[in-house]
Design a protein around this motif. Structure first.
Motif, PDB file in Angstrom:
ATOM      1  N   LYS A 125       1.188  -1.022  -0.043  1.00 22.58           N
ATOM      2  CA  LYS A 125      -0.029  -0.104   0.038  1.00 22.58           C
ATOM      3  C   LYS A 125       0.605   1.057  -0.211  1.00 22.58           C
ATOM      4  O   LYS A 125       0.741   1.700  -0.865  1.00 22.58           O
ATOM      5  N   GLN A 126       2.304   1.499   1.145  1.00 27.95           N
ATOM      6  CA  GLN A 126       2.543   2.158   1.129  1.00 27.95           C
ATOM      7  C   GLN A 126       3.296   2.781  -0.629  1.00 27.95           C
ATOM      8  O   GLN A 126       3.436   3.421  -1.085  1.00 27.95           O
ATOM      9  N   GLN A 127       4.136   1.810  -0.877  1.00 28.68           N
ATOM     10  CA  GLN A 127       4.668   1.522  -2.248  1.00 28.68           C
ATOM     11  C   GLN A 127       3.659   2.584  -2.848  1.00 28.68           C
ATOM     12  O   GLN A 127       4.237   2.973  -4.288  1.00 28.68           O
ATOM     13  N   GLU A 128       2.401   1.857  -3.792  1.00 31.39           N
ATOM     14  CA  GLU A 128       1.463   2.835  -4.283  1.00 31.39           C
ATOM     15  C   GLU A 128       1.523   4.492  -4.013  1.00 31.39           C
ATOM     16  O   GLU A 128       1.596   4.239  -4.584  1.00 31.39           O
ATOM     17  N   THR A 129       0.873   4.432  -2.564  1.00 27.85           N
ATOM     18  CA  THR A 129       1.297   5.896  -2.412  1.00 27.85           C
ATOM     19  C   THR A 129       2.659   6.862  -2.952  1.00 27.85           C
ATOM     20  O   THR A 129       1.697   8.114  -3.640  1.00 27.85           O
ATOM     21  N   GLU A 130       2.958   5.735  -2.384  1.00 26.68           N
ATOM     22  CA  GLU A 130       4.178   6.370  -2.666  1.00 26.68           C
ATOM     23  C   GLU A 130       3.898   7.041  -4.328  1.00 26.68           C
ATOM     24  O   GLU A 130       4.749   7.675  -5.068  1.00 26.68           O
ATOM     25  N   LYS A 131       4.020   5.728  -4.978  1.00 26.78           N
ATOM     26  CA  LYS A 131       3.834   6.007  -6.729  1.00 26.78           C
ATOM     27  C   LYS A 131       2.991   7.602  -7.021  1.00 26.78           C
ATOM     28  O   LYS A 131       2.906   8.096  -7.725  1.00 26.78           O
TER      29      LYS A 131
END
Lengths: 360, 473, 216
Positions: free
Chosen positions: A354-360
């Motif tokens: 989830k965190q990686q997705e929000t960072e994208k």
């Protein structure tokens, strides 16, 4: 929903309890509840029991009373109106005596839990997760933490006062005497009665704040098969493992039972008759009058509480000394990533994704 | 108290003056209570630690770091107050409870008191007890200054203010710069008149970086037909004594302005587009002057302009574009001028899209209270600016306007640092360029652009290059 | 003299005296701190400003309205305070105590159900707020020992009061009264004094804001 709940509580739960108690050899319960009520034996209100002049033996009079003899009695109205002595409570009175089965087996149960935990600690020691990763991940929001600890605080108060009331005659009176216990008992009862509704409210908040993640999932089977990792090995788990889910639902169901039966006992003349009338009208219950409702409530209350307290002991053990790093999650809200990797790897993976997705 | 809540790096505090620690501690305490009255004393006795002030503070909201909780910023002083001068100090002394203040603690708190507080007072709005924490931070700065513990950069400005009467420079520097601006923009600027009705002051920020703003302001004053003047020996509006906690300097700077205004027979002292200068002059001057100031009105330039608009003396060609306004905390929340800039924007025919939050509740720019001058605070300031950026973008307005030099400079620096495509403009510049007047037009052709600062350091069109005047003795 | 006589006699009088004397002392020190300095010409009315702030701060300021924590603190705070005041002034045993020992006049007490409802709200609010002191990083950082002692003392006073509700035991009555006396002695020296200082701090801030023609 509410109706089926009532149904469970009043129709099935008592029967289940009867079976359980028969199984455990609770002799007191053998007086079949309700069987005697309402069978008048030709004694009329106007005259009162016959034979007051002594032309019947005590045993005969007592027999009539047990079968629900009418008489000129003080309560003019209400469920017990006209009944000289409601003898249905004998089973409960035997059950909950200081040397009765409830105290005996309840005590065994709680002592057993403590023993198992002690044994587990001696064998397994504190479960760690290796080194700190230095990276923290949010596990519980502030609202969850506040509600958890408020429930916990009230739970401790409710449990200790409740245990005093249940076990006091057996374990306090012999050591401290009746005077001390009388003070302890009245104090405990007042506190218990007052904190009960507060407990119910916060438990409800807890249900809403923690239900997400506590629904059993197929992958929980692997966790169960691997023994939860309690005996070595790694058992994968989501935000909550199956043991925690079971704890959540135990707490909720026990909490509901305690709340409902607790309210019935708090307001015996307000709620209980209405409940009984409604259920009887719908053919949902054969439970006769109020006093019996209260007795069943007391029994269900005690059993639910014992289960709740027993599980809580395990929960408290695992949350504090049992596992390194768990307490921090409920205090700060944040846990070390390695802790999450060791205990809740599926959840950690999901959070990181989830965190990686929000960072994208 | 966990370590993570204390400033981390080996040394992120500055120390001035060579003093023994005991003297620093004693000075800190004396400095803290030096200005105490019933108000501050009631604050020290009312806090219940509910933590709601954190919810109002842009530094806490931007970082989520509990150490930026406003009331926490004065913690060492609070403890010391209770032990040495609170209502039960005598009891603590009797019980032998020594003052707990330690020099290490003060050093660690330097960052919290100077770098992470603009004294904007937003937390005051949140406090259930109505404690004005900004005021207490100001008292804490008095203590820190007395202890010789403040950021070097602020100390540097204080030293300059003491030496030259202004961090900008000497009266000679001032005259040179004003003449230069006068020539460049073709606006007449009266200087050192013997008698005048209005004494106009300026800020070093404008003198260094925003000559266009000085020109527009002068043009408006000329248009209004005021009998006004600058005074080269009392031109400084800002008060670095107020920002640093140097009480003596604060009093000196204030009294000089008042005395000068009285000496030239002025009825009005005008404070330019600056926030804390307004607070120091309008609301604290009487305290330093030692008596209520009779016969002299201390007014803010936007107040003067708004009054002229409302009297029909000042009209503008309509701009017909949308605008959003940043409320400078010292003018609006703590200064009582909330209505004025809105009157001016309406006069400009601009469609106002208010920020959320705005007005008394508006967020601080992050640079006030000496934080902008204190360069080591920049990373934190940029984080806090993110809140303002989001609000400005949400407003959807074309123009982003404010009425304070420090806010303007701070946010233009922030805009540059984060590479945001937005300009910040001054409401006075807009009035100065769009007013309908017989005054000669501003010489610089780019004046029409509104004179916004595009990037800090590189002046917007219509301004001289950033230039230090001939320097130092 | 028995313990209960001691608690109801000299100890009660002593602790009440400490409460009154040191409470007044603390307020007096606040009011007489420093010297009066010349003030700027007002742009608005300090009186109106102080009234506005004293009343306005009963509700969370617009600056922080809408934050979850704001609502929590406000609701829990009111739940506790209103419940506490209802118990303090209208619980039947308190009305009797106030009539017999303090004022000489009594008033209609709360019915039993009213007492229970008030106690529920008071306990729920106090517990939730106290728990927050441990789990919210902000309040954990800023809480002083005094804040915990004040909350804890208030809690045990309330708890023992409720435990004595049966009015069957002199011991429980004595326990409650004894804790109340400790609480009274602690009161003037602690943050419990906010009971009396809040109108001062609010009012003085409001006066400042009113003088400046703004609102805070």
């Amino acid at each position: 929903m509410a109706k089926s709940l009532w149904c469970i509580l009043t129709r099935f739960l008592p029967r289940l309890l009867v079976m359980v108690l028969l199984f455990t050899g609770a002799q007191g319960l053998l007086v079949a509840p309700g069987a005697a009520q309402g069978i008048a034996t030709g004694v009329t209100m106007e005259t009162g029991p016959e034979n007051t002049l002594g032309n019947r033996s005590d045993a005969e009079i007592w027999h009539d009373l047990r079968l629900g003899a009418d008489g000129i009695v003080t309560p003019p109205s209400g469920p017990d109106a006209g009944t000289v002595i409601n003898a249905n409570g004998t089973w409960w009175s035997n059950m909950r005596r200081a040397d009765g089965p409830l105290v005996r087996y309840g005590g065994y149960g709680l002592a057993g839990v403590v023993g198992i935990l002690l044994l587990f600690f001696l064998i397994r020691g504190r479960i760690g997760y290796g080194e700190d990763s230095g990276k923290q991940i949010l596990r519980f929001r502030l609202s969850q933490r506040v509600v958890h600890w408020t429930v916990a605080a009230i739970f401790i108060l409710m449990a200790s006062t409740g245990l005093i009331l249940l076990f006091g005659r057996a374990y306090v009176v012999p050591f401290a005497g009746k005077t001390v216990y009388s003070v302890l008992a009245t104090a405990s009862m007042q506190a218990h009665n007052l904190f009960g509704p507060v407990f119910a409210v916060f438990l409800l908040a807890m249900l809403f704040l923690f239900i997400r993640g506590n629904i059993p999932k197929p992958h929980d089977i692997w966790w169960i098969l691997k023994g939860g990792g309690f005996f070595g090995g790694h058992a994968s788990a989501g935000k909550y493992n199956f043991g925690e889910k079971l704890w959540f639902w135990t707490a909720i169901l026990a909490g509901i039972t305690l709340t409902v039966t607790g309210f019935l006992m708090l307001f015996p003349d307000t709620f209980a008759p209405e409940v009984v009338k409604t259920l009887q009208a719908q053919g949902l219950s054969q439970i006769p009058p109020t006093r019996d409702t209260i007795h069943y409530s007391e029994l269900a209350h005690a059993i639910a509480a014992l289960i709740f307290i027993g599980y809580a002991l395990g929960h408290i053990y695992l949350g504090t000394i049992g596992t390194k790093g768990s307490l921090k999650g409920m205090v700060d809200g944040k846990v070390d990533e390695n802790w999450a990797r060791a205990h809740h790897d599926l959840w950690l993976d999901l959070q990181q994704k989830k965190q990686q997705e929000t960072e994208k | 108290m966990t370590d993570q809540n204390l400033p981390k790096s080996a040394r992120n505090f500055d120390v001035q003056r060579n003093l023994p620690d005991e003297v620093r501690l004693a000075n800190a305490m004396d400095g803290f209570v030096a200005e105490f009255g019933p108000t501050a004393a009631s604050y020290m006795n009312a806090c219940v630690r509910c933590g709601l002030c954190a919810e109002a503070c842009h530094f806490y909201l931007a970082t989520d770091d509990p150490k930026y909780t406003p009331i926490h910023k004065i913690k060492p002083f609070e403890e010391a107050y209770n032990r040495t001068s609170g209502p039960f100090a005598w009891l603590n002394k009797m019980l032998g409870r020594a003052p707990k203040l330690s020099i290490e603690e003060l050093e660690q708190w330097e960052e919290l008191i100077y770098d992470s507080c603009n004294m904007c007072g937003r937390c005051t709005l949140a406090c259930p007890m109505g404690i004005d924490i900004a005021e207490l931070v100001k008292e804490a700065r008095h203590g820190m200054f007395a202890a010789g513990l403040l950021p070097d950069r602020l100390m540097h400005l204080v030293t300059k203010a003491e030496e030259f009467d202004s961090p900008f420079g000497t009266p000679e520097d001032f005259r040179t710069t004003v003449r230069q601006i006068e020539k460049e923009f073709g606006v007449s600027m009266p200087m050192d008149k013997e008698k005048a009705d209005v004494l106009m002051t300026l800020t070093p920020e404008a003198l260094e970086n925003h000559h266009f703003g000085i020109a527009t302001m002068a043009r408006v004053l000329n248009h209004l037909g005021l009998d006004w003047t600058y005074c080269s020996d009392a031109f400084e509006a800002t008060n670095f004594g107020y920002l640093s906690g140097d009480l003596e300097l604060q009093g000196e700077l204030t009294v000089r302005l008042i005395n000068k205004a009285k000496a030239i027979g002025a009825s009005t002292l005008i404070i330019p587009e600056c926030g804390h200068a307004w607070g120091a002059a309008r609301w604290e001057a009487a305290k330093w002057y030692g008596a209520p100031i009779e016969g002299l009105r201390i007014r803010h330039i936007i107040e003067v302009l708004a009054e002229a608009v409302e009297a029909g003396k000042l009209k503008c060609t309509p701009v017909n574009e949308s605008v959003t306004f940043h409320d400078p905390c010292q003018q609006i929340r703590r200064g009582g001028l909330e209505r004025m800039p809105r009157v001016l924007l309406k006069a400009l025919g601009m469609e106002l899209h208010e920020l959320d939050p705005h007005g008394v509740e508006g967020f601080c720019c992050g640079g006030g209270g000496g934080v902008l001058a204190n360069e080591r605070a920049e990373p934190l300031r940029l984080k806090a600016f993110e809140l303002k950026k989001q609000a400005v973008e949400a407003s959807g307005a074309k123009h982003f306007v404010t009425s304070c030099n420090i806010c303007e400079l701070t946010m233009s620096k922030d805009i540059e640092a984060i590479g945001w495509d937005k300009q910040i403009e001054s409401v006075i510049d807009l009035i100065g360029t769009h007013m309908i007047t017989d005054e000669p037009p501003l010489k610089s052709p780019a004046g029409k652009a509104g004179g916004a600062r595009k990037k800090s350091g590189t002046p917007a069109t219509g301004k001289t290059k950033r230039k230090r005047p001939a320097k130092k003795k | 003299m028995t313990l209960i006589q001691l608690l109801e006699g000299p100890l009660w009088k002593g602790s009440a005296a400490i409460f009154v004397v040191f409470g007044i002392w603390r307020l007096a020190v606040i009011l007489f701190t420093g010297r009066t300095r010349a003030k700027a010409k007002p742009a608005g009315s300090p009186f109106v400003g102080s009234v506005r702030t004293i009343l306005g701060h009963f509700l969370p300021g617009a600056a922080i309205r809408g934050h979850g924590k704001t609502w929590f603190v406000t609701l829990a705070g009111y739940s506790f305070h209103i419940g506490l005041f209802a118990l303090l002034l209208f619980a039947a045993p308190h009305v009797t105590f106030i009539r017999d020992k303090i004022l000489g006049v009594g008033w209609a007490p709360l019915p039993r159900w009213g007492f229970i409802v008030a106690a529920e709200f008071a306990f729920a609010g106090l517990l939730a707020l106290w728990v927050r002191r441990f789990v919210d990083p902000v309040v954990r950082l800023i809480s002083r020992p005094d804040d915990h002692i004040a909350a804890g003392l208030t809690f045990v006073v309330m708890l023992t009061g409720c435990m004595a509700l049966g009015q069957q035991s002199v011991f429980l009555r004595g326990l409650h009264l004894g804790l109340v006396e400790i609480w009274l002695v602690y009161f003037p020296f602690s943050s419990l004094m906010h009971t009396f200082t809040w109108p001062l701090s609010r009012g003085l801030t409001g006066a400042m804001a009113g003088r400046r023609g703004t609102r805070m």
